[in-house]
Design an enzyme around this catalytic site. Sequence first.
Site, PDB file in Angstrom:
ATOM      1  N   ASP A 109      31.951 -23.054  42.419  1.00  0.00           N
ATOM      2  CA  ASP A 109      31.964 -23.667  43.736  1.00  0.00           C
ATOM      3  C   ASP A 109      31.031 -24.863  43.640  1.00  0.00           C
ATOM      4  O   ASP A 109      29.815 -24.698  43.465  1.00  0.00           O
ATOM      5  CB  ASP A 109      31.426 -22.663  44.765  1.00  0.00           C
ATOM      6  CG  ASP A 109      31.487 -23.228  46.174  1.00  0.00           C
ATOM      7  OD1 ASP A 109      31.291 -24.442  46.332  1.00  0.00           O
ATOM      8  OD2 ASP A 109      31.716 -22.447  47.116  1.00  0.00           O
ATOM      9  N   HIS A 110      31.580 -26.070  43.737  1.00  0.00           N
ATOM     10  CA  HIS A 110      30.740 -27.238  43.449  1.00  0.00           C
ATOM     11  C   HIS A 110      29.642 -27.444  44.505  1.00  0.00           C
ATOM     12  O   HIS A 110      28.671 -28.143  44.260  1.00  0.00           O
ATOM     13  CB  HIS A 110      31.591 -28.500  43.260  1.00  0.00           C
ATOM     14  CG  HIS A 110      32.038 -29.161  44.527  1.00  0.00           C
ATOM     15  ND1 HIS A 110      33.171 -28.783  45.214  1.00  0.00           N
ATOM     16  CD2 HIS A 110      31.512 -30.192  45.228  1.00  0.00           C
ATOM     17  CE1 HIS A 110      33.301 -29.549  46.276  1.00  0.00           C
ATOM     18  NE2 HIS A 110      32.337 -30.416  46.314  1.00  0.00           N
ATOM     19  N   HIS A 172      32.971 -22.902  50.167  1.00  0.00           N
ATOM     20  CA  HIS A 172      31.784 -23.735  50.409  1.00  0.00           C
ATOM     21  C   HIS A 172      30.994 -23.274  51.637  1.00  0.00           C
ATOM     22  O   HIS A 172      29.781 -23.103  51.588  1.00  0.00           O
ATOM     23  CB  HIS A 172      32.182 -25.196  50.638  1.00  0.00           C
ATOM     24  CG  HIS A 172      33.011 -25.797  49.534  1.00  0.00           C
ATOM     25  ND1 HIS A 172      32.917 -25.390  48.234  1.00  0.00           N
ATOM     26  CD2 HIS A 172      33.956 -26.780  49.554  1.00  0.00           C
ATOM     27  CE1 HIS A 172      33.755 -26.105  47.495  1.00  0.00           C
ATOM     28  NE2 HIS A 172      34.405 -26.946  48.270  1.00  0.00           N
TER      29      HIS A 172
HETATM   30  C1  BG6 Z   1      36.818 -29.685  47.759  1.00  0.00           C
HETATM   31  C2  BG6 Z   1      37.998 -29.581  48.705  1.00  0.00           C
HETATM   32  O1  BG6 Z   1      36.476 -28.420  47.274  1.00  0.00           O
HETATM   33  O2  BG6 Z   1      35.714 -30.235  48.465  1.00  0.00           O
HETATM   34  C3  BG6 Z   1      38.325 -30.935  49.304  1.00  0.00           C
HETATM   35  O3  BG6 Z   1      39.123 -29.098  47.980  1.00  0.00           O
HETATM   36  C4  BG6 Z   1      37.096 -31.540  49.943  1.00  0.00           C
HETATM   37  O4  BG6 Z   1      39.379 -30.807  50.266  1.00  0.00           O
HETATM   38  C5  BG6 Z   1      35.947 -31.538  48.957  1.00  0.00           C
HETATM   39  O5  BG6 Z   1      37.418 -32.871  50.333  1.00  0.00           O
HETATM   40  C6  BG6 Z   1      34.681 -32.038  49.602  1.00  0.00           C
HETATM   41  O6  BG6 Z   1      33.655 -32.115  48.666  1.00  0.00           O
HETATM   42  P1  BG6 Z   1      32.325 -32.898  48.997  1.00  0.00           P
HETATM   43  O7  BG6 Z   1      31.437 -32.634  47.821  1.00  0.00           O
HETATM   44  O8  BG6 Z   1      32.722 -34.343  49.148  1.00  0.00           O
HETATM   45  O9  BG6 Z   1      31.813 -32.333  50.280  1.00  0.00           O
END
Ligand code: BG6
Length: 349
Positions: A109-110, A172
């Site tokens: 989960d990034h 997230h």
């Molecule tokens: C991804 C989703 O995991 O996270 C995307 O699949 C979303 O839909 C993105 O736009 C948002 O990432 P961040 O780091 O820009 O909040």
Amino acid sequence: MIWEGLIARLSLVEGSFDDLDAFARLAAVLVDLDHRRGKVGNYVFYLSVPPSAFATVCNQLAEIGLNRPQRGWRRVVVEKPFGHDLSSSRELGQVLEQVFPPSSIYRIDHYLGKETVQNILALRFANGMFEPLWNNRHIDHVQITMAETVGVAGRAGYYDGVGAARDVIQNHLLQLLALVAMEEPVAFDADSIAAEKIKILSAAELLGPLAQTSARGQYGPGMANGHPVVGLTGEAGFPLESTTETFAALTVGIGTRRWAGVPFYIRTGKRLARKATEIAVTFAPPSHGSAAVRTTAVSNVLVFRVQPDDGIELHIGAKRPGGGMDIQPVSLGMDFRSVFDQAPKRTSG
Ligand code: BG6
């Protein structure tokens, strides 16, 4: 310079998922690279493929023996969605675990790589002043918001039928909820943190029927940054009748002694007016004090600004200079860039 060094080290093996020969060629390239570079065979298989192909790819890796190290280790990385409900998620787990031991499977989960997200635990547990207040006696509610300005152009193959709740809430935003609500882990390692998160997520519950505690929406055509943009069903690859949601909101409670009665409002959407991911913890108003101050008091809110402008803010009420007791909201702020003199490590999904 860095890029040139990197591309000189890249190899490409082409083939389709069901082509066992391609996996045999991959194995040969890896053995050759190990040999030429004197490596021991540590491999990470990052499955950046549609979830429907996870099982085929894993089985092919097993067929060719790439999941079983002679030396070194083997790991597999998968990204959400990990199935679309409990049973399909368990099914996916079984497929992966037939091929790799659980400790070699990474469901990533990034959001967990974001500095401000990691700072939630630091702020809560490295400081003495927050924890005594971190409960239903002092916290009125928590809002977890992930607003985006982008649409889903170019991602129809993945997004249609998945929608906002499965795209970002179940991963997230529930991770953010767990970090805000969990007890202090006995150690800052993966197992100890996961153990505490599991307790919180197990205690999470809807605070009423879904019709009253959730909302879904889909963006229509409009303007973004001064330009006309199409609605979801006008985006390439989305059928006109698509009911995939691009906005989702949910009210969740946590049935523990610490949190009973505190609503956690979670919401996310695409094509909203501004990009902001933040957690706002709103404290209960003062329970006693002079009536004059109380009636004008403002809410104390602790805001974790995950992005953009990563930082932490505390809203308090202060008396405006001059006669009388005119209280107005003011904010104490800390932003990572200026304090640590560098942009916090960012990740993107
Ligand atoms: C991804 C989703 O995991 O996270 C995307 O699949 C979303 O839909 C993105 O736009 C948002 O990432 P961040 O780091 O820009 O909040």
